[in-house]
Design a protein around this motif. Structure first.
Motif, short mmCIF file in Angstrom:
data_model
loop_
_atom_site.label_atom_id
_atom_site.label_comp_id
_atom_site.label_asym_id
_atom_site.label_seq_id
_atom_site.Cartn_x
_atom_site.Cartn_y
_atom_site.Cartn_z
N GLY A 173 0.80 -1.29 0.02
CA GLY A 173 0.30 0.17 0.01
C GLY A 173 0.77 1.33 -0.13
O GLY A 173 0.19 2.31 0.15
N HIS A 174 2.25 1.13 -0.41
CA HIS A 174 3.10 2.53 -0.29
C HIS A 174 2.66 3.17 -1.52
O HIS A 174 2.45 2.70 -2.65
CB HIS A 174 4.47 2.09 -0.09
N VAL A 175 2.55 4.61 -1.60
CA VAL A 175 2.50 5.62 -2.80
C VAL A 175 4.00 6.39 -2.50
O VAL A 175 4.29 6.67 -1.34
CB VAL A 175 1.40 6.10 -2.73
N ALA A 176 4.31 6.69 -3.73
CA ALA A 176 5.55 7.58 -3.71
C ALA A 176 6.51 6.88 -2.83
O ALA A 176 6.55 5.76 -3.20
CB ALA A 176 5.14 8.94 -3.12
N SER A 177 7.32 7.59 -2.00
CA SER A 177 8.00 6.74 -0.92
C SER A 177 7.61 6.80 0.42
O SER A 177 8.43 6.69 1.32
CB SER A 177 9.43 7.29 -1.15
N ILE A 178 6.35 6.84 0.67
CA ILE A 178 5.64 6.80 1.65
C ILE A 178 5.15 5.44 2.02
O ILE A 178 4.28 5.03 1.56
CB ILE A 178 4.32 7.72 1.86
N PHE A 179 5.80 4.62 3.01
CA PHE A 179 5.38 3.26 3.34
C PHE A 179 4.82 3.14 4.58
O PHE A 179 4.65 4.13 5.37
CB PHE A 179 6.60 2.58 3.48
N PRO A 180 3.92 2.37 4.91
CA PRO A 180 3.16 2.18 6.03
C PRO A 180 3.98 2.18 7.21
O PRO A 180 5.20 1.94 7.32
CB PRO A 180 2.58 0.55 6.09
N ASP A 181 3.35 2.84 8.38
CA ASP A 181 4.29 3.20 9.38
C ASP A 181 5.53 3.86 9.32
O ASP A 181 6.34 4.07 10.23
CB ASP A 181 4.57 1.77 10.25
N SER A 182 5.58 4.64 8.40
CA SER A 182 6.68 5.73 8.17
C SER A 182 6.26 6.85 8.85
O SER A 182 5.24 7.36 8.49
CB SER A 182 6.86 5.76 6.56
N PRO A 183 7.57 7.88 9.39
CA PRO A 183 7.16 9.03 9.84
C PRO A 183 6.71 9.94 8.55
O PRO A 183 6.11 11.07 8.90
CB PRO A 183 8.54 9.49 10.34
N ALA A 184 7.12 9.52 7.29
CA ALA A 184 6.71 10.35 6.08
C ALA A 184 5.11 10.43 6.06
O ALA A 184 4.76 11.42 5.79
CB ALA A 184 7.32 9.90 5.00
N ALA A 185 4.50 9.56 6.60
CA ALA A 185 3.06 9.45 6.42
C ALA A 185 2.33 10.74 7.31
O ALA A 185 1.28 10.96 6.89
CB ALA A 185 2.37 8.05 7.10
N THR A 186 2.97 11.00 8.36
CA THR A 186 2.50 12.13 9.09
C THR A 186 3.32 13.42 9.05
O THR A 186 3.07 14.40 9.47
CB THR A 186 2.29 11.68 10.64
N ASP A 187 4.33 13.33 8.21
CA ASP A 187 5.04 14.63 8.21
C ASP A 187 4.41 15.67 7.40
O ASP A 187 3.88 15.41 6.38
CB ASP A 187 6.60 14.26 7.48
N GLU A 188 4.36 16.88 7.93
CA GLU A 188 3.48 18.19 7.29
C GLU A 188 4.43 18.71 6.27
O GLU A 188 3.96 19.56 5.56
CB GLU A 188 3.03 19.23 8.21
N ARG A 189 5.58 18.40 6.10
CA ARG A 189 6.44 19.04 5.03
C ARG A 189 6.08 18.55 3.68
O ARG A 189 5.69 17.61 3.47
CB ARG A 189 8.08 18.89 5.28
N LEU A 190 6.16 19.53 2.61
CA LEU A 190 5.74 19.19 1.45
C LEU A 190 6.71 18.16 0.65
O LEU A 190 6.14 17.35 -0.13
CB LEU A 190 5.71 20.50 0.50
N VAL A 191 8.13 18.37 0.86
CA VAL A 191 8.71 17.30 0.65
C VAL A 191 9.61 16.88 1.77
O VAL A 191 10.15 17.55 2.75
CB VAL A 191 9.71 18.12 -0.66
N VAL A 192 9.76 15.49 1.73
CA VAL A 192 10.61 14.92 2.83
C VAL A 192 11.46 13.90 2.33
O VAL A 192 11.43 13.27 1.25
CB VAL A 192 9.51 14.23 3.52
N ALA A 193 12.52 13.90 3.20
CA ALA A 193 13.67 12.58 3.11
C ALA A 193 13.04 11.43 3.62
O ALA A 193 12.38 11.61 4.96
CB ALA A 193 15.02 13.15 3.64
#
Length: 271
Positions: A173-193
């Motif tokens: 179920g990941h999209v872009a490079s946002i994987f389940p349980d990743s901090p990126a899923a809740t990161d409010e920045r527009l672009v994230v490492a």
């Protein structure tokens, strides 16, 4: 604008705007590729008719690259609807933190499949930085890319108008490079490492949900039986984006799940 004829089913919940997904099912991956490519050409041409320019965010993966190859083939057919590629801005939804020209980079695949065959000016091709581009850390590269998006936006806005944003989806179920349980899923920045990705390479740069969901239309391109459980879960259960990132995707005007029959097979099973 709608896709060429395919089986359509209702998806999602009764929500506003692009939160009600339009689900289109094609018989196989080849038919899906052809339908999406034709629809993308039509959508970009329509955006240019209204705005003078068009903006697309590209994805990688097998289907994403196959669509670009088909778009390149359509561009070579003079009787087809035409896109003025000199007036198309190209961005990416995510990128692997690898050296420039690496075969695993989404930019490399997109250039080989489409961009080398059409006349998009270099200034309109906005690649995410490579690992050898001079940034000390991927976080610095992500911040730079956010700045590039802001520089292309109307005054006071953080993002340019995005007509179509293409996404693939992984079997989990990941999209872009946002994987389940990743901090990126809740990161409010527009672009994230994104570090420690469960799928190699482990370090990547990705648009966050704030940028993804700012697109006018989001098209999720999904093929293969291995992805059927995640498709069914995303469309039926609508879990939170931290548990199933694909379920957190919704365009401002439209959200389209573009599936082959194998990826849609879980929708036929009892809920």
């Amino acid at each position: 604008m709608s896709l060429p004829p395919g089986d359509r089913v209702a998806g999602g919940l009764a929500e506003e705007g692009g939160r009600v997904p339009d689900v289109v099912i094609e018989p196989d991956a080849d038919r899906l590729t052809r339908a999406v490519a034709s629809a993308l050409v039509a959508r970009l041409a329509a955006a240019q008719a209204v705005h003078g320019t068009a903006t697309v965010v590209l994805t990688g993966g097998g289907i994403g690259t196959a669509v670009l190859e088909r778009v390149a083939a359509l561009a070579a057919e003079p009787e087809r609807e035409r896109v003025d590629w000199t007036a198309v801005d190209v961005w990416w939804g995510d990128e692997r933190w690898l050296p420039a020209g690496d075969a695993e980079r989404n930019e490399t695949g997109a250039r080989q499949a489409l961009l080398d065959a059409v006349d998009v000016p270099a200034a309109r091709v906005h690649a995410m930085p490579a690992a050898d581009a001079g940034f000390a850390e991927p976080e610095d590269a992500a911040e730079w890319y956010a700045g590039q998006l802001a520089a292309a936006a109307p005054e006071g806005a953080p993002l340019p108008r995005i007509d179509v944003l293409l996404l693939g989806m992984g079997p989990e179920g990941h999209v872009a490079s946002i994987f389940p349980d990743s901090p990126a899923a809740t990161d409010e920045r527009l672009v994230v490492a994104v570090r420690d990705c469960p799928k190699p390479p482990p370090t990547r740069i990705s648009l966050g949900f704030g940028a993804i969901n700012a697109a006018e239309e989001i098209w999720l391109l999904v093929a293969g039986e291995g992805k059927a459980p995640a498709v069914a879960r995303a469309l039926r259960e609508r879990p939170g984006p931290d548990a199933l990132p694909a379920a957190g995707v919704h365009g401002r005007r439209a959200t389209r799940w573009l599936l082959d029959a194998a990826a849609a097979s879980g929708l036929d099973a009892p809920a």
